[in-house]
Motif scaffolding. Structure first.
Motif, PDB file in Angstrom:
ATOM      1  N   ASP A  51       0.991  -1.163   0.075  1.00 56.44           N
ATOM      2  CA  ASP A  51      -0.029  -0.194   0.069  1.00 56.44           C
ATOM      3  C   ASP A  51       0.716   1.336  -0.013  1.00 56.44           C
ATOM      4  O   ASP A  51       0.502   2.380  -0.718  1.00 56.44           O
ATOM      5  CB  ASP A  51      -0.835  -0.089   1.125  1.00 56.44           C
ATOM      6  N   GLU A  52       1.758   1.059   0.885  1.00 55.79           N
ATOM      7  CA  GLU A  52       3.000   2.295   0.807  1.00 55.79           C
ATOM      8  C   GLU A  52       3.378   2.715  -0.564  1.00 55.79           C
ATOM      9  O   GLU A  52       3.845   3.827  -0.699  1.00 55.79           O
ATOM     10  CB  GLU A  52       3.806   2.185   2.008  1.00 55.79           C
ATOM     11  N   LEU A  53       3.700   1.626  -1.142  1.00 56.55           N
ATOM     12  CA  LEU A  53       4.480   2.067  -2.571  1.00 56.55           C
ATOM     13  C   LEU A  53       3.471   2.240  -3.667  1.00 56.55           C
ATOM     14  O   LEU A  53       3.904   2.991  -4.800  1.00 56.55           O
ATOM     15  CB  LEU A  53       5.279   0.911  -2.862  1.00 56.55           C
ATOM     16  N   PHE A  54       2.312   1.621  -3.594  1.00 57.37           N
ATOM     17  CA  PHE A  54       1.547   1.660  -4.830  1.00 57.37           C
ATOM     18  C   PHE A  54       0.227   2.184  -4.760  1.00 57.37           C
ATOM     19  O   PHE A  54      -0.487   2.262  -5.823  1.00 57.37           O
ATOM     20  CB  PHE A  54       1.322   0.057  -5.469  1.00 57.37           C
ATOM     21  N   ALA A  55      -0.196   2.760  -3.665  1.00 55.97           N
ATOM     22  CA  ALA A  55      -1.476   3.542  -3.569  1.00 55.97           C
ATOM     23  C   ALA A  55      -1.415   4.889  -4.262  1.00 55.97           C
ATOM     24  O   ALA A  55      -0.199   5.473  -4.398  1.00 55.97           O
ATOM     25  CB  ALA A  55      -1.596   3.756  -2.124  1.00 55.97           C
ATOM     26  N   ALA A  56      -2.368   5.305  -4.760  1.00 52.11           N
ATOM     27  CA  ALA A  56      -2.555   6.687  -5.776  1.00 52.11           C
ATOM     28  C   ALA A  56      -2.554   7.696  -4.459  1.00 52.11           C
ATOM     29  O   ALA A  56      -3.836   8.088  -4.426  1.00 52.11           O
ATOM     30  CB  ALA A  56      -3.667   6.616  -6.599  1.00 52.11           C
ATOM     31  N   LEU A  57      -1.608   8.384  -3.965  1.00 49.93           N
ATOM     32  CA  LEU A  57      -1.172   9.216  -2.987  1.00 49.93           C
ATOM     33  C   LEU A  57      -1.898  10.512  -3.470  1.00 49.93           C
ATOM     34  O   LEU A  57      -1.257  10.957  -4.591  1.00 49.93           O
ATOM     35  CB  LEU A  57       0.002   9.468  -2.256  1.00 49.93           C
ATOM     36  N   PRO A  58      -2.804  11.208  -3.033  1.00 49.16           N
ATOM     37  CA  PRO A  58      -3.265  12.446  -3.442  1.00 49.16           C
ATOM     38  C   PRO A  58      -1.911  13.598  -3.422  1.00 49.16           C
ATOM     39  O   PRO A  58      -1.940  14.525  -4.350  1.00 49.16           O
ATOM     40  CB  PRO A  58      -4.303  12.971  -2.381  1.00 49.16           C
ATOM     41  N   THR A  59      -0.859  13.262  -2.583  1.00 44.51           N
ATOM     42  CA  THR A  59       0.087  14.313  -2.451  1.00 44.51           C
ATOM     43  C   THR A  59       0.891  14.232  -3.828  1.00 44.51           C
ATOM     44  O   THR A  59       1.481  15.329  -4.475  1.00 44.51           O
ATOM     45  CB  THR A  59       1.176  13.800  -1.549  1.00 44.51           C
ATOM     46  N   TYR A  60       0.836  13.179  -4.741  1.00 39.78           N
ATOM     47  CA  TYR A  60       1.309  13.109  -5.974  1.00 39.78           C
ATOM     48  C   TYR A  60       1.013  14.362  -6.915  1.00 39.78           C
ATOM     49  O   TYR A  60       1.735  14.776  -7.613  1.00 39.78           O
ATOM     50  CB  TYR A  60       1.239  11.997  -6.812  1.00 39.78           C
ATOM     51  N   LEU A  61      -0.428  14.786  -6.857  1.00 33.71           N
ATOM     52  CA  LEU A  61      -1.074  15.812  -7.511  1.00 33.71           C
ATOM     53  C   LEU A  61      -0.444  17.100  -7.168  1.00 33.71           C
ATOM     54  O   LEU A  61      -0.388  17.856  -8.190  1.00 33.71           O
ATOM     55  CB  LEU A  61      -2.300  15.960  -7.051  1.00 33.71           C
ATOM     56  N   HIS A  62       0.484  17.381  -6.226  1.00 33.07           N
ATOM     57  CA  HIS A  62       1.021  18.796  -5.839  1.00 33.07           C
ATOM     58  C   HIS A  62       2.255  18.777  -6.990  1.00 33.07           C
ATOM     59  O   HIS A  62       2.262  19.944  -7.536  1.00 33.07           O
ATOM     60  CB  HIS A  62       1.630  18.764  -4.335  1.00 33.07           C
ATOM     61  N   THR A  63       2.853  17.669  -7.193  1.00 37.04           N
ATOM     62  CA  THR A  63       4.216  17.702  -8.036  1.00 37.04           C
ATOM     63  C   THR A  63       3.451  17.785  -9.466  1.00 37.04           C
ATOM     64  O   THR A  63       3.990  18.454 -10.324  1.00 37.04           O
ATOM     65  CB  THR A  63       5.148  16.469  -7.933  1.00 37.04           C
ATOM     66  N   LEU A  64       2.649  17.093  -9.771  1.00 31.89           N
ATOM     67  CA  LEU A  64       1.859  16.916 -11.157  1.00 31.89           C
ATOM     68  C   LEU A  64       1.200  18.190 -11.606  1.00 31.89           C
ATOM     69  O   LEU A  64       1.305  18.474 -12.677  1.00 31.89           O
ATOM     70  CB  LEU A  64       1.056  15.789 -11.076  1.00 31.89           C
ATOM     71  N   ALA A  65       0.885  19.002 -10.640  1.00 33.72           N
ATOM     72  CA  ALA A  65       0.366  20.121 -10.931  1.00 33.72           C
ATOM     73  C   ALA A  65       1.331  21.192 -11.698  1.00 33.72           C
ATOM     74  O   ALA A  65       0.900  22.206 -12.334  1.00 33.72           O
ATOM     75  CB  ALA A  65      -0.508  20.881  -9.871  1.00 33.72           C
ATOM     76  N   ARG A  66       2.306  20.907 -11.092  1.00 37.72           N
ATOM     77  CA  ARG A  66       3.561  21.862 -11.729  1.00 37.72           C
ATOM     78  C   ARG A  66       4.343  21.255 -12.823  1.00 37.72           C
ATOM     79  O   ARG A  66       5.246  22.042 -13.647  1.00 37.72           O
ATOM     80  CB  ARG A  66       4.554  22.208 -10.623  1.00 37.72           C
ATOM     81  N   THR A  67       4.164  19.866 -13.000  1.00 36.24           N
ATOM     82  CA  THR A  67       4.967  19.419 -14.108  1.00 36.24           C
ATOM     83  C   THR A  67       4.106  18.954 -15.285  1.00 36.24           C
ATOM     84  O   THR A  67       4.529  18.843 -16.552  1.00 36.24           O
ATOM     85  CB  THR A  67       5.748  18.047 -13.648  1.00 36.24           C
ATOM     86  N   SER A  68       2.659  18.486 -14.985  1.00 38.08           N
ATOM     87  CA  SER A  68       2.012  18.097 -16.109  1.00 38.08           C
ATOM     88  C   SER A  68       0.439  18.589 -15.752  1.00 38.08           C
ATOM     89  O   SER A  68      -0.290  17.691 -15.385  1.00 38.08           O
ATOM     90  CB  SER A  68       1.882  16.286 -15.930  1.00 38.08           C
ATOM     91  N   PRO A  69       0.336  19.881 -15.866  1.00 36.91           N
ATOM     92  CA  PRO A  69      -1.055  20.336 -15.338  1.00 36.91           C
ATOM     93  C   PRO A  69      -2.221  19.800 -15.990  1.00 36.91           C
ATOM     94  O   PRO A  69      -3.201  19.805 -15.069  1.00 36.91           O
ATOM     95  CB  PRO A  69      -0.710  21.953 -15.713  1.00 36.91           C
ATOM     96  N   ARG A  70      -2.328  19.604 -17.252  1.00 42.36           N
ATOM     97  CA  ARG A  70      -3.503  19.062 -17.723  1.00 42.36           C
ATOM     98  C   ARG A  70      -3.865  17.779 -17.535  1.00 42.36           C
ATOM     99  O   ARG A  70      -5.094  17.322 -16.940  1.00 42.36           O
ATOM    100  CB  ARG A  70      -3.201  19.088 -19.496  1.00 42.36           C
ATOM    101  N   ARG A  71      -2.714  16.754 -17.316  1.00 42.04           N
ATOM    102  CA  ARG A  71      -3.003  15.531 -16.542  1.00 42.04           C
ATOM    103  C   ARG A  71      -3.515  15.623 -15.148  1.00 42.04           C
ATOM    104  O   ARG A  71      -4.160  14.737 -14.702  1.00 42.04           O
ATOM    105  CB  ARG A  71      -1.928  14.543 -16.656  1.00 42.04           C
ATOM    106  N   ALA A  72      -2.686  16.477 -14.583  1.00 43.82           N
ATOM    107  CA  ALA A  72      -3.018  16.672 -13.245  1.00 43.82           C
ATOM    108  C   ALA A  72      -4.467  17.014 -12.962  1.00 43.82           C
ATOM    109  O   ALA A  72      -5.093  16.680 -11.648  1.00 43.82           O
ATOM    110  CB  ALA A  72      -2.350  17.612 -12.608  1.00 43.82           C
ATOM    111  N   TRP A  73      -4.963  17.943 -13.588  1.00 44.42           N
ATOM    112  CA  TRP A  73      -6.490  18.252 -13.429  1.00 44.42           C
ATOM    113  C   TRP A  73      -7.286  17.377 -13.507  1.00 44.42           C
ATOM    114  O   TRP A  73      -8.338  16.961 -12.889  1.00 44.42           O
ATOM    115  CB  TRP A  73      -6.784  19.561 -14.551  1.00 44.42           C
ATOM    116  N   ARG A  74      -7.000  16.488 -14.530  1.00 43.79           N
ATOM    117  CA  ARG A  74      -8.002  15.256 -14.671  1.00 43.79           C
ATOM    118  C   ARG A  74      -7.921  14.360 -13.272  1.00 43.79           C
ATOM    119  O   ARG A  74      -8.851  13.824 -12.917  1.00 43.79           O
ATOM    120  CB  ARG A  74      -7.786  14.426 -16.016  1.00 43.79           C
TER     121      ARG A  74
END
Length: 607
Positions: free
Chosen positions: A337-360
């Motif tokens: 779970d620690e390694l493979f769960a879709a952590l919401p915190t990932y969205l913080h980085t994605l909003a800055r690197t891949s904003p369109r995918r991050a929004w979806r």
């Protein structure tokens, strides 16, 4: 396994001779003939070799071609040149080397194996656990650190890095300890978290290879091994790998759930049907101890509080069952779970690197967790450093957890002191958080930091679990928190790890063709609040009696009446029970170290 490590010096040798056991222990020596590693272990626990005046020992569970190890060691001209070897070892093992009179001692990145050190008569001594060093020096507890043990659901990095025994220090998982012939030491960083830049296809290949090696490092250890087969993707994946990795006979274990809505058994039965070469054992929940049973039974493990104390009695019952099946090594799916769960915190980085995918992906998470758009955008905009985020936590430290789900893209899991913590205890932890304001995170990205922090939390607990179970004859293994597996998982792009359209896409991709597709596509996940409620309902009045003579209250950390109210009160959700665990674990440990003081000698297999 218990051992201490000594520098190649006359002073260190004198300390080793003075504290070493008279019988029953083992000894490895430097090329000079001086004591190098002294302790107690099983022959299968150690791979040791030499090349000229160089020495190396791998203590734990790993697999390596013994024919090439002397060549690798012989080519080394410095301790740093062993970095390449350390980066390839599967499994979980300490690496201890003696090269040109200097010693390198390291554990694992995730903490399954650890190295601690202290000063004895001006000489640095290392060991695999802090209480062993404290026994050598006669040191007591660091009572100023006890307040942090009340934090729930976890102690944030780096607050938990200091051992609870006076005068001892822990070597960070990303570093090794160097001991010099002049009795000095230094801590050298050798590991950094990988960049999450591999597309899913390549990342899954690397993950599959790492998991193959991790399981193979265990299946060669015994004629029979056992494994959890809960029906979840993590444990199921390990069972299929173990069934394919031979030559050990595989016995799978499913411990039935109390909640009729828990469909783990249905999925486990499907997996078992696809593993005809294994033996499958199913245990009814009524045949196992309830959670919260025998929490105050003294333990010989004096390192610190045991995080999984609510299930300790059940864990020991499972171990005895594994022994009855002839197993001496057990695989568990913890860490997945620690390694493979879709952590919401990932969205913080994605909003800055891949904003369109991050929004979806953000819209998908918002729908699942019922976030409102305003608070979600504000949370994504937060750019505080890790140290600033930690320091800001002092404001909410004593506040009750929020009742409504709200977006949190911070550096870690939100933590609190319990309602029964005294004002002094709360203020002590506030001071620790302020002191940590300059701390660097475990990785630059928030999601990477959190995933690594949770993996280390799991690794630390697995170390303690295996120590407990090994006393009954079964070593507990969690391949998902092996360093190579963690590196492979963290190297996969955040875009692929944050995906919510499929459950745990990195693991599913890695296990494609090994685990049946219908199991990889399981759309549900079980939870065990029924076990928590049943156990607390049965044992809460007995636990409340502890409040009459609470060690934590004697130390000014807990209000006993408030803690009694927490034990006996209503819990509208199982999450409100989590703060009980941290306090009960600390109380149980304090009682154990009061009644079972560490032996003043190095271990020889007996206290």
């Amino acid at each position: 396994m218990r051992f201490a490590i000594f520098a190649d010096s006359p002073a260190a040798a004198a300390i080793a001779e003075r504290t070493a056991p008279t019988a029953g222990g083992q000894l490895l020596r430097h090329a000079s003939g001086r004591p190098w590693i002294v302790g107690h272990w099983q022959p299968a626990d150690v791979i040791a070799t030499s090349a000229g005046r160089h020495r190396i020992a791998l203590l734990g569970c790993t697999r390596i071609d013994a024919r090439t190890l002397p060549d690798t060691l012989g080519r080394a001209r410095s301790l740093q040149e062993l970095d390449a070897l350390a980066r390839t070892l599967p499994g979980a093992a300490h690496l201890v080397a003696s090269v040109n009179g200097r010693v390198r001692a390291q554990g694992t990145v995730t903490g399954v194996c650890q190295i601690h050190y202290t000063q004895v008569d001006g000489t640095t001594i290392a060991a695999d656990r802090p209480d062993l060093l404290a026994a050598m020096t006669g040191a007591g507890l660091r009572e100023d650190l006890l307040a942090r043990q009340l934090l729930a659901p976890l102690i944030p990095y780096p607050l938990g890095e200091r051992p609870l025994w006076q005068g001892t220090e822990k070597v960070p998982g990303n570093s090794y300890l160097e001991l010099t012939p002049d009795d000095a030491h230094r801590v050298v960083r050798w590991w950094t978290a990988p960049e999450p830049d591999l597309p899913l296809v390549q990342g899954a290949e690397r993950l599959r290879s790492a998991l193959h090696d991790a399981v193979a490092a265990r299946t060669h250890l015994a004629d029979t091994i056992s494994a959890d087969l809960s029906g979840g993707m993590d444990s199921t994946s390990l069972c299929f790998l173990a069934g394919d990795r031979g030559p050990a006979r595989l016995v799978t274990h499913l411990w039935g759930a109390r909640d009729s809505a828990n469909d783990d058994q249905t999925w486990a039965e499907q997996a078992a049907a696809a593993l005809p070469g294994a033996e499958h054992v199913v245990t009814h929940p009524d045949d196992l101890p309830l959670w919260y049973e025998d929490l105050m039974t003294p333990t010989e493990d004096a390192e610190g509080p045991f995080a999984w104390i609510r299930t300790q009695a059940q864990q020991l019952a499972q171990v005895r069952q594994a022994v009855a099946q002839g197993s001496s090594h057990h695989l568990t799916g913890h860490g997945g779970d620690e390694l493979f769960a879709a952590l919401p915190t990932y969205l913080h980085t994605l909003a800055r690197t891949s904003p369109r995918r991050a929004w979806r992906l953000t819209r998908s998470h918002a729908a699942m967790f019922r976030w409102k758009s305003g608070p979600t955008l504000c949370a994504l905009a937060d750019n505080r450093s890790y140290g600033t985020w930690l320091a800001a936590a002092v404001d909410d430290l004593a506040a009750p957890p929020p009742r409504n789900s709200r977006p949190d893209f911070g550096w870690g899991v939100s933590f609190r002191m319990p309602a029964w913590a005294t004002p002094d205890a709360v203020e002590t932890v506030r001071g620790m958080l302020r002191d940590a304001a300059l701390t660097e995170p475990l990785a630059p990205q928030r999601g990477q930091h959190l995933a690594l922090e949770m993996a280390q939390e799991c690794g630390n607990t697995i170390r303690r679990v295996s120590r407990m179970t090994s006393s009954l004859g079964v070593a507990w293994h969690a391949p998902f928190v092996d360093d190579r597996v963690v590196e492979a998982a963290l190297s996969i792009r955040l875009l692929d790890r944050a995906e919510t359209a499929q459950y745990k896409p990195p693991l599913a991709a890695a296990m494609r063709g090994i685990v049946p597709d219908r199991i990889l596509g399981r759309p549900t996940k079980a939870e065990f609040s029924a076990e928590a409620y049943a156990g607390l309902r049965r044992h809460k009045h007995h636990l409340a009696e502890l409040c009459d003579h609470l060690h934590l209250a004697d130390k000014g950390l807990v209000d006993p009446d408030a803690f009694r109210a927490g034990l006996l009160g209503l819990h509208p959700g199982s999450l409100t029970m989590i703060p009980l665990d941290a306090t009960l674990a600390c109380e149980s440990w304090l009682r154990s170290v009061t009644t079972t003081a560490p032996s003043p000698a190095l271990p020889g297999g007996h206290r």
